[in-house]
Structures are given as C-alpha cells and as structure tokens.
Scaffold this motif. Structure first.
Motif, mmCIF file in Angstrom:
data_model
loop_
_atom_site.group_PDB
_atom_site.id
_atom_site.type_symbol
_atom_site.label_atom_id
_atom_site.label_comp_id
_atom_site.label_asym_id
_atom_site.label_seq_id
_atom_site.Cartn_x
_atom_site.Cartn_y
_atom_site.Cartn_z
ATOM 1 N N GLU A 166 0.789 -1.151 0.129
ATOM 2 C CA GLU A 166 0.015 -0.060 0.035
ATOM 3 C C GLU A 166 0.752 1.447 -0.043
ATOM 4 O O GLU A 166 0.650 2.217 -0.746
ATOM 5 C CB GLU A 166 -0.650 0.014 1.373
ATOM 6 C CG GLU A 166 -2.150 0.703 1.255
ATOM 7 C CD GLU A 166 -2.638 0.472 2.840
ATOM 8 O OE1 GLU A 166 -2.387 -0.534 3.490
ATOM 9 O OE2 GLU A 166 -3.364 1.406 3.116
ATOM 10 N N ALA A 167 1.755 1.147 0.662
ATOM 11 C CA ALA A 167 2.857 2.222 0.966
ATOM 12 C C ALA A 167 3.523 2.419 -0.378
ATOM 13 O O ALA A 167 3.678 3.647 -1.039
ATOM 14 C CB ALA A 167 4.038 2.229 1.883
ATOM 15 N N TYR A 168 3.964 1.676 -1.035
ATOM 16 C CA TYR A 168 4.684 1.583 -2.293
ATOM 17 C C TYR A 168 3.768 2.293 -3.439
ATOM 18 O O TYR A 168 4.166 3.060 -4.235
ATOM 19 C CB TYR A 168 5.020 -0.028 -2.962
ATOM 20 C CG TYR A 168 6.426 -0.277 -2.747
ATOM 21 C CD1 TYR A 168 7.441 0.145 -3.711
ATOM 22 C CD2 TYR A 168 6.834 -0.843 -1.522
ATOM 23 C CE1 TYR A 168 8.844 -0.062 -3.473
ATOM 24 C CE2 TYR A 168 8.137 -1.304 -1.199
ATOM 25 C CZ TYR A 168 9.029 -1.021 -2.264
ATOM 26 O OH TYR A 168 10.402 -1.145 -2.112
ATOM 27 N N ASP A 169 2.173 1.733 -3.532
ATOM 28 C CA ASP A 169 1.510 2.153 -4.406
ATOM 29 C C ASP A 169 0.966 3.744 -4.135
ATOM 30 O O ASP A 169 0.894 4.544 -5.087
ATOM 31 C CB ASP A 169 -0.036 1.255 -4.359
ATOM 32 C CG ASP A 169 0.299 -0.012 -4.780
ATOM 33 O OD1 ASP A 169 1.324 -0.324 -5.328
ATOM 34 O OD2 ASP A 169 -0.678 -0.900 -4.194
ATOM 35 N N VAL A 174 2.178 9.492 -5.723
ATOM 36 C CA VAL A 174 2.742 10.974 -5.545
ATOM 37 C C VAL A 174 3.625 11.279 -6.622
ATOM 38 O O VAL A 174 3.948 12.144 -7.065
ATOM 39 C CB VAL A 174 3.407 10.966 -4.163
ATOM 40 C CG1 VAL A 174 4.282 12.224 -3.813
ATOM 41 C CG2 VAL A 174 2.485 10.710 -3.092
ATOM 42 N N MET A 175 4.356 9.956 -7.266
ATOM 43 C CA MET A 175 5.335 10.215 -8.214
ATOM 44 C C MET A 175 4.810 10.121 -9.564
ATOM 45 O O MET A 175 5.341 9.957 -10.770
ATOM 46 C CB MET A 175 6.515 8.950 -7.884
ATOM 47 C CG MET A 175 7.265 9.169 -6.755
ATOM 48 S SD MET A 175 8.096 7.450 -6.379
ATOM 49 C CE MET A 175 9.319 7.629 -7.792
ATOM 50 N N ASN A 176 3.432 10.216 -9.577
ATOM 51 C CA ASN A 176 2.510 10.299 -10.656
ATOM 52 C C ASN A 176 2.777 8.926 -11.599
ATOM 53 O O ASN A 176 2.665 8.832 -12.790
ATOM 54 C CB ASN A 176 3.047 11.328 -11.739
ATOM 55 C CG ASN A 176 2.377 12.549 -11.135
ATOM 56 O OD1 ASN A 176 1.289 12.684 -10.671
ATOM 57 N ND2 ASN A 176 3.051 13.873 -11.321
ATOM 58 N N LYS A 215 5.540 7.598 4.027
ATOM 59 C CA LYS A 215 4.679 7.752 2.848
ATOM 60 C C LYS A 215 4.233 9.227 3.024
ATOM 61 O O LYS A 215 4.370 10.001 2.165
ATOM 62 C CB LYS A 215 3.332 6.959 3.281
ATOM 63 C CG LYS A 215 2.422 7.344 2.311
ATOM 64 C CD LYS A 215 0.962 6.863 2.507
ATOM 65 C CE LYS A 215 0.375 7.657 3.845
ATOM 66 N NZ LYS A 215 -1.045 7.065 4.376
ATOM 67 N N SER A 216 3.922 9.844 4.301
ATOM 68 C CA SER A 216 3.749 11.454 4.597
ATOM 69 C C SER A 216 4.980 11.982 4.386
ATOM 70 O O SER A 216 4.987 13.291 3.574
ATOM 71 C CB SER A 216 3.315 11.600 5.923
ATOM 72 O OG SER A 216 2.161 10.653 6.219
ATOM 73 N N ALA A 217 6.092 11.622 4.669
ATOM 74 C CA ALA A 217 7.456 12.200 4.440
ATOM 75 C C ALA A 217 7.591 12.477 2.851
ATOM 76 O O ALA A 217 7.970 13.540 2.403
ATOM 77 C CB ALA A 217 8.518 11.604 4.954
ATOM 78 N N VAL A 218 7.194 11.583 1.984
ATOM 79 C CA VAL A 218 7.304 11.447 0.458
ATOM 80 C C VAL A 218 6.479 12.531 0.084
ATOM 81 O O VAL A 218 6.738 13.397 -0.907
ATOM 82 C CB VAL A 218 7.085 10.269 -0.113
ATOM 83 C CG1 VAL A 218 6.901 10.266 -1.539
ATOM 84 C CG2 VAL A 218 8.197 9.373 0.299
ATOM 85 N N ILE A 219 5.125 12.713 0.600
ATOM 86 C CA ILE A 219 3.958 13.594 0.137
ATOM 87 C C ILE A 219 4.432 15.051 0.439
ATOM 88 O O ILE A 219 4.401 15.930 -0.376
ATOM 89 C CB ILE A 219 2.858 13.326 0.969
ATOM 90 C CG1 ILE A 219 2.195 11.839 0.407
ATOM 91 C CG2 ILE A 219 1.794 14.337 0.665
ATOM 92 C CD1 ILE A 219 0.870 11.336 1.044
ATOM 93 N N ASN A 220 5.183 15.121 1.745
ATOM 94 C CA ASN A 220 5.578 16.429 2.147
ATOM 95 C C ASN A 220 6.610 16.951 1.255
ATOM 96 O O ASN A 220 6.808 18.038 0.824
ATOM 97 C CB ASN A 220 6.121 16.598 3.631
ATOM 98 C CG ASN A 220 4.834 16.395 4.397
ATOM 99 O OD1 ASN A 220 3.700 16.528 4.137
ATOM 100 N ND2 ASN A 220 5.212 15.652 5.604
#
Ligand code: KG4
Ligand code: ZN
Length: 334
Positions: A166-169, A174-176, A215-220
């Motif tokens: 789920e985290a990968y997806d 986020v990476m389109n 996951k949130s760190a990547v979004i931020n």
C-alpha cells in the motif's frame, strides 16, 4: 497411497482464481483471471467493480481449471476457499461458489485464511522446513509469523497502519506512476541514488511495522519541492524510499530469526516480487547461513494454487466449515 486433490478458490481482491492441487505440493491447474487492467483506470481496486467481475468470471475460471487438469468434480476430495481477510463483496463470490460445489457434489468445505495461503505458496515447489519465520508482505498485509510446525501460526509482528505494498502504491501515486505502482517504484529504484533524507519507519525493538510516516514524508517532500519550483528526482526518490523499506524489513526479520533461533526464512505476498527486497535478503541470508525461500513470481501475487497448498494441510488437520460459513473482512491468522 491415495492422492488427495484439493480444488481451491481465491477471490479476496481483484483476481478470480481456481486451482487444483495434488497432495499440497503439485499444481495440476491454476487459472488466474486478473482485473488489474480495469482497476488501473481508477488508480486502485474499486470494490463494486471487483465483485461484479468475479461474478462474471468465476464459472469460466472453474471450467477452465477442471479442463486444464483433465479432472471432473468426482475426482476432487475437498473444496478449499479463502473466507478472509479481503474485500467482502469479492470474498462472497468465491465463497458462494465453494459452498455450491461442496453442497452439490457432497465434498468437505475447508476454510483458508488468505495469509496462510501466501505462506503456503512456498510449499508448491519444495516442502517448507520448520521451524520457520515467514515475512508476509502484500498490498493488504505486512506480518512476521513464527511457525513451529505445519499450520501453526504465531503472528509476532504486523503493521500498525499501511501495508508495505500500500505504501509503495501511494508513493507511486505521488510520483505520478499508475496503479499498481509497486513494480514501477522498484524498477526506478534501480536507476537512482539514495539522496533523499527519508525517515527509517518504526525503528524500535518490536516486530511491528509502520509505513504511514515515510509515506507522509514523501508527500511533504513533493509539496515542498513544488513550492520551491523544484522538480523531484524520481529515480533518486524511489531509491531512497526502497532503501529505507528494505532496511527496516531486513532489520526486524533478521532479528526475529536470531531471537527465535530459526534457520528457515520464507518471504511471501505480492511485494516479495520486489527486486531490491529479494537481493538484500539473499545477501544477508547467505552471510547468516539462513535457508531462504521466495516463491516464483506467479505464486507471489494472489492465486488459488497457494490456497490449495494451505487447504491441503487444513483438510488433513480436519478443519471443516459448514454451509453457514461467512466471509470476514479481517480475521486473525489461524
Ligand atoms: O499479494 P498481492 O497480489 O495482493 C494482496 O493480497 O495485497 O500484492 C499486491 C501488492 C501491490 O501493492 C503491488 O504494488 C505490490 O504488491 N507489488 C510490489 C512489487 N510487485 C508487486 N511492490 C513493490 N515492488 C514490486 N516489485
Ligand atoms: Zn494477497
């Protein structure tokens, strides 16, 4: 010795699958009808569409599985079925088919937990050796399981929030990258350098996992870079993310092997297809003299062959369900 043939049904998510397995090891047939192409248009599995497609496909898959095996229902000893965990509407279609077959042909009905199936995917090519530690990593699950012997499951750790897949997806989104993004992030991770300072997820003494923080760190990170007018370096981000995930999975799993004094490790579930995870675990297990087993790719993702392999042992142990068996969206591994 008389052979035992299990007809197994799996429909917990977006694959309609029916297999016939001999003696818990040998695949006689395994038909998997994936709905991935349909769901990828929506960026994830749409439960209503999934259950409707299971209804449309299940009879076709059953006929094909029997035809491929060159067997009839008379040859089958028991019907094994995934009763949970999973999407309720999807599970119901497989369970209804299993109950109907059990009733019409007067066969025992054997309930199988989906994670037991993922674990027993490792029994399809060679016998599992005990005691073992199983790391189950999929789109819906992240679990460390200690098994002293066949069909005895002690869950020693699991995810507190998102599953690894789920985290990968979500990171892929986020990476389109389109759904399912896991394999795409994995591929990119082999083209980049670890330059992003992402947190190591739940680096504590427990065997539990948590992937919502990273996951949130990547979004931020993406928001911050957008505000600065900078482009994200996608291969580097994929590499940094994958390195952190691999590090925490290997750290906790290797610790469990030591503490439980176990020399056999199996990895199961859709994410075990991940190249980075396979490579790192292979290196570490070689160093530590651990016997590592990972199923071939077609047995990593959802399929009924694995349910038939688990179902054989459940059947031998005398596990049976009545026709009032219901599906369970969540259930303890047992
Ligand atoms: O086991 P599975 O087919 O379904 C569940 O029971 O969840 O696992 C599907 C998950 C998806 O999240 C997909 O992105 C992930 O496995 N996956 C991967 C890779 N291949 C599949 N994740 C990371 N790297 C991969 N190579
Ligand atoms: Zn699965």
């Amino acid at each position: 010795m008389k052979e035992t043939y299990i007809l197994a049904i799996e429909s917990s998510c977006d694959e309609t699958s029916i297999a016939i397995i001999k003696n818990g090891h040998k695949e006689i047939s395994n038909i998997v009808l994936s709905q991935m192409d349909t769901h990828s248009n929506y960026g994830g599995v749409v439960p209503e569409i999934a259950s409707r497609m299971h209804i449309e496909n299940i009879t076709i898959v059953l006929e094909q599985a029997l035809r491929d095996a060159n067997l009839t229902m008379e040859d089958i000893d028991a019907i094994a079925v995934t009763y949970g965990p999973g999407l309720v509407g999807s599970l119901l279609i497989g369970l209804q088919a299993a109950k109907t077959l059990a009733y019409v042909y007067n066969k025992p009905l054997v309930p199988v937990h989906h994670i037991a199936g993922h674990i027993y995917a490792n029994n399809l090519e060679k016998s599992m050796e005990f005691p073992l530690i199983a790391l189950v990593i999929s789109g819906g699950h992240t679990e460390l399981v200690y098994m002293k012997e066949d069909y005895s499951f002690e869950v020693i750790g699991s995810t507190l929030d998102d599953a690894v897949g789920e985290a990968y997806d979500k990171v892929a989104r986020v990476m389109n990258l389109s759904y399912p993004g896991g394999p795409k992030v994995d591929k990119l991770a082999h083209e980049g350098t670890d330059t992003y300072d992402l947190p190591l997820p739940l680096d504590d003494d427990s065997y539990n996992f948590s992937f919502s923080g990273i996951k949130s760190a990547v979004i931020n990170l993406r928001h911050n870079e957008e505000q600065r007018g900078n482009e994200l370096n996608l291969p580097n981000l994929a590499t940094s993310f994958q390195n952190r995930v691999v590090e925490i999975l290997t750290k906790k799993t290797m610790k469990a092997l030591k503490e439980y004094k176990v020399k056999n490790l199996i990895i199961a579930g859709g994410v075990s297809a991940n190249k980075g995870i396979r490579e790192r675990f292979s290196e570490l297990c070689l160093e530590e003299n651990i016997n590592l087993t990972i199923p071939k790719l077609e047995y990593c993702t959802d399929n009924a062959a694995m349910i038939g392999a688990a179902g054989y042992y459940a059947y031998k142990l005398g596990r049976r369900a009545d026709l009032d068996l219901n599906v369970k969206a969540t259930d303890k591994l047992n």
